[in-house]
Design a protein around this motif. Sequence first.
Motif, PDB file in Angstrom:
ATOM      1  N   VAL A  66       0.859  -1.174   0.000  1.00 44.25           N
ATOM      2  CA  VAL A  66       0.000   0.000   0.000  1.00 44.25           C
ATOM      3  C   VAL A  66       0.897   1.227   0.000  1.00 44.25           C
ATOM      4  CG1 VAL A  66      -1.776   1.278   1.271  1.00 44.25           C
ATOM      5  CG2 VAL A  66      -1.801  -1.230   1.279  1.00 44.25           C
ATOM      6  N   VAL A  67       0.665   2.094  -0.978  1.00 45.20           N
ATOM      7  CA  VAL A  67       1.387   3.366  -1.044  1.00 45.20           C
ATOM      8  C   VAL A  67       0.371   4.493  -1.022  1.00 45.20           C
ATOM      9  CG1 VAL A  67       3.420   2.467  -2.235  1.00 45.20           C
ATOM     10  CG2 VAL A  67       1.505   3.309  -3.577  1.00 45.20           C
ATOM     11  N   ASP A  68       0.756   5.602  -0.450  1.00 40.01           N
ATOM     12  CA  ASP A  68      -0.112   6.782  -0.382  1.00 40.01           C
ATOM     13  C   ASP A  68       0.450   7.809  -1.350  1.00 40.01           C
ATOM     14  OD1 ASP A  68      -1.834   8.816   0.273  1.00 40.01           O
ATOM     15  OD2 ASP A  68      -1.131   9.041   2.339  1.00 40.01           O
ATOM     16  N   VAL A  69      -0.151   7.862  -2.542  1.00 37.00           N
ATOM     17  CA  VAL A  69       0.329   8.757  -3.597  1.00 37.00           C
ATOM     18  C   VAL A  69      -0.839   9.593  -4.111  1.00 37.00           C
ATOM     19  CG1 VAL A  69       2.252   7.282  -4.264  1.00 37.00           C
ATOM     20  CG2 VAL A  69       0.039   6.928  -5.337  1.00 37.00           C
ATOM     21  N   THR A  71      -1.601  10.546  -7.271  1.00 38.32           N
ATOM     22  CA  THR A  71      -2.150  10.310  -8.598  1.00 38.32           C
ATOM     23  C   THR A  71      -2.080   8.839  -8.987  1.00 38.32           C
ATOM     24  OG1 THR A  71      -0.053  10.606  -9.765  1.00 38.32           O
ATOM     25  CG2 THR A  71      -1.379  12.599  -9.369  1.00 38.32           C
ATOM     26  N   ARG A  72      -2.938   8.479  -9.925  1.00 35.04           N
ATOM     27  CA  ARG A  72      -2.916   7.128 -10.484  1.00 35.04           C
ATOM     28  C   ARG A  72      -1.584   6.876 -11.183  1.00 35.04           C
ATOM     29  NH1 ARG A  72      -5.592   2.784 -12.703  1.00 35.04           N
ATOM     30  NH2 ARG A  72      -5.167   2.351 -14.886  1.00 35.04           N
ATOM     31  N   GLU A  73      -1.080   7.869 -11.869  1.00 35.42           N
ATOM     32  CA  GLU A  73       0.184   7.719 -12.587  1.00 35.42           C
ATOM     33  C   GLU A  73       1.322   7.361 -11.637  1.00 35.42           C
ATOM     34  OE1 GLU A  73      -1.990  10.295 -13.086  1.00 35.42           O
ATOM     35  OE2 GLU A  73      -2.734   9.419 -14.953  1.00 35.42           O
ATOM     36  N   GLU A  74       1.349   7.996 -10.467  1.00 32.75           N
ATOM     37  CA  GLU A  74       2.393   7.668  -9.493  1.00 32.75           C
ATOM     38  C   GLU A  74       2.197   6.256  -8.956  1.00 32.75           C
ATOM     39  OE1 GLU A  74       4.717   9.491  -5.625  1.00 32.75           O
ATOM     40  OE2 GLU A  74       3.206  10.712  -6.617  1.00 32.75           O
ATOM     41  N   ALA A  75       0.948   5.847  -8.747  1.00 28.92           N
ATOM     42  CA  ALA A  75       0.672   4.470  -8.306  1.00 28.92           C
ATOM     43  C   ALA A  75       1.159   3.477  -9.351  1.00 28.92           C
ATOM     44  CB  ALA A  75      -0.823   4.284  -8.047  1.00 28.92           C
ATOM     45  N   LEU A  76       0.933   3.786 -10.621  1.00 26.72           N
ATOM     46  CA  LEU A  76       1.389   2.895 -11.691  1.00 26.72           C
ATOM     47  C   LEU A  76       2.906   2.850 -11.780  1.00 26.72           C
ATOM     48  CD1 LEU A  76      -1.269   3.756 -14.425  1.00 26.72           C
ATOM     49  CD2 LEU A  76      -1.171   1.736 -12.938  1.00 26.72           C
ATOM     50  N   THR A  77       3.557   3.958 -11.484  1.00 27.56           N
ATOM     51  CA  THR A  77       5.023   3.971 -11.466  1.00 27.56           C
ATOM     52  C   THR A  77       5.555   3.030 -10.389  1.00 27.56           C
ATOM     53  OG1 THR A  77       5.126   6.216 -12.339  1.00 27.56           O
ATOM     54  CG2 THR A  77       7.058   5.427 -11.122  1.00 27.56           C
ATOM     55  N   TRP A  78       4.966   3.089  -9.196  1.00 28.46           N
ATOM     56  CA  TRP A  78       5.387   2.177  -8.121  1.00 28.46           C
ATOM     57  C   TRP A  78       5.052   0.736  -8.475  1.00 28.46           C
ATOM     58  CZ3 TRP A  78       8.962   3.183  -4.802  1.00 28.46           C
ATOM     59  CH2 TRP A  78       9.203   4.499  -4.423  1.00 28.46           C
ATOM     60  N   ALA A  79       3.894   0.511  -9.071  1.00 25.78           N
ATOM     61  CA  ALA A  79       3.508  -0.852  -9.460  1.00 25.78           C
ATOM     62  C   ALA A  79       4.480  -1.416 -10.488  1.00 25.78           C
ATOM     63  CB  ALA A  79       2.085  -0.870 -10.002  1.00 25.78           C
ATOM     64  N   GLU A  91      -1.550  -5.920  -9.565  1.00 32.18           N
ATOM     65  CA  GLU A  91      -2.902  -5.369  -9.669  1.00 32.18           C
ATOM     66  C   GLU A  91      -2.909  -4.059  -8.899  1.00 32.18           C
ATOM     67  OE1 GLU A  91      -6.928  -6.710  -7.568  1.00 32.18           O
ATOM     68  OE2 GLU A  91      -6.279  -8.125  -9.128  1.00 32.18           O
ATOM     69  N   VAL A  92      -3.388  -2.997  -9.523  1.00 30.65           N
ATOM     70  CA  VAL A  92      -3.424  -1.678  -8.888  1.00 30.65           C
ATOM     71  C   VAL A  92      -4.870  -1.325  -8.589  1.00 30.65           C
ATOM     72  CG1 VAL A  92      -2.890   0.779  -9.159  1.00 30.65           C
ATOM     73  CG2 VAL A  92      -1.340  -0.956 -10.103  1.00 30.65           C
ATOM     74  N   ARG A  93      -5.111  -0.971  -7.346  1.00 31.36           N
ATOM     75  CA  ARG A  93      -6.450  -0.550  -6.922  1.00 31.36           C
ATOM     76  C   ARG A  93      -6.337   0.684  -6.048  1.00 31.36           C
ATOM     77  NH1 ARG A  93     -10.578  -5.298  -5.829  1.00 31.36           N
ATOM     78  NH2 ARG A  93      -9.824  -6.837  -7.320  1.00 31.36           N
ATOM     79  N   ARG A  94      -7.368   1.483  -6.098  1.00 33.17           N
ATOM     80  CA  ARG A  94      -7.469   2.661  -5.239  1.00 33.17           C
ATOM     81  C   ARG A  94      -8.316   2.275  -4.035  1.00 33.17           C
ATOM     82  NH1 ARG A  94     -11.191   6.702  -4.561  1.00 33.17           N
ATOM     83  NH2 ARG A  94     -10.339   8.726  -4.041  1.00 33.17           N
ATOM     84  N   LEU A  95      -7.891   2.665  -2.838  1.00 36.16           N
ATOM     85  CA  LEU A  95      -8.726   2.434  -1.659  1.00 36.16           C
ATOM     86  C   LEU A  95      -9.930   3.355  -1.723  1.00 36.16           C
ATOM     87  CD1 LEU A  95      -6.112   2.173   1.226  1.00 36.16           C
ATOM     88  CD2 LEU A  95      -7.458   0.333   0.230  1.00 36.16           C
ATOM     89  N   GLY A  96     -11.065   2.857  -1.307  1.00 40.24           N
ATOM     90  CA  GLY A  96     -12.275   3.671  -1.296  1.00 40.24           C
ATOM     91  C   GLY A  96     -12.154   4.848  -0.351  1.00 40.24           C
TER      92      GLY A  96
END
Length: 106
Positions: A66-69, A71-79, A91-96
């Motif tokens: 779990v990372v706290d970023v 933007t989606r783009e930053e999440a995809l970079t970490w993924a 698999e990349v998901r956003r927490l609700g």
Amino acid sequence: MDHIPADELPEVGKAAYAVCRDAADAGVFVFAGGLDPQQPTIVSPDGLVTDGPFPETKEFIGGLMVVDVPTREEALTWATRIAAACRCPQEVRRLGDGAATESTFR
């Protein structure tokens, strides 16, 4: 991760740990952990307990990070970095918006 030869697993573990360390250094790391490779147990709303996974699940989830970023783009970079380290798709998901923390219940 059963496609990775056993003798390469220590190298994969070091690479995965390095990505977690980099995320911590960047101030975005929240949590990471591997999951025991046993089949999950499914508990239905009526209390029925069965061995999993869910029928629609095709692949085993070996762990999570779990990372706290912002933007989606930053999440995809970490993924992308995690996928390279672990040698498997991520698999990349956003927490609700209603995600709870321990302080929520105090």
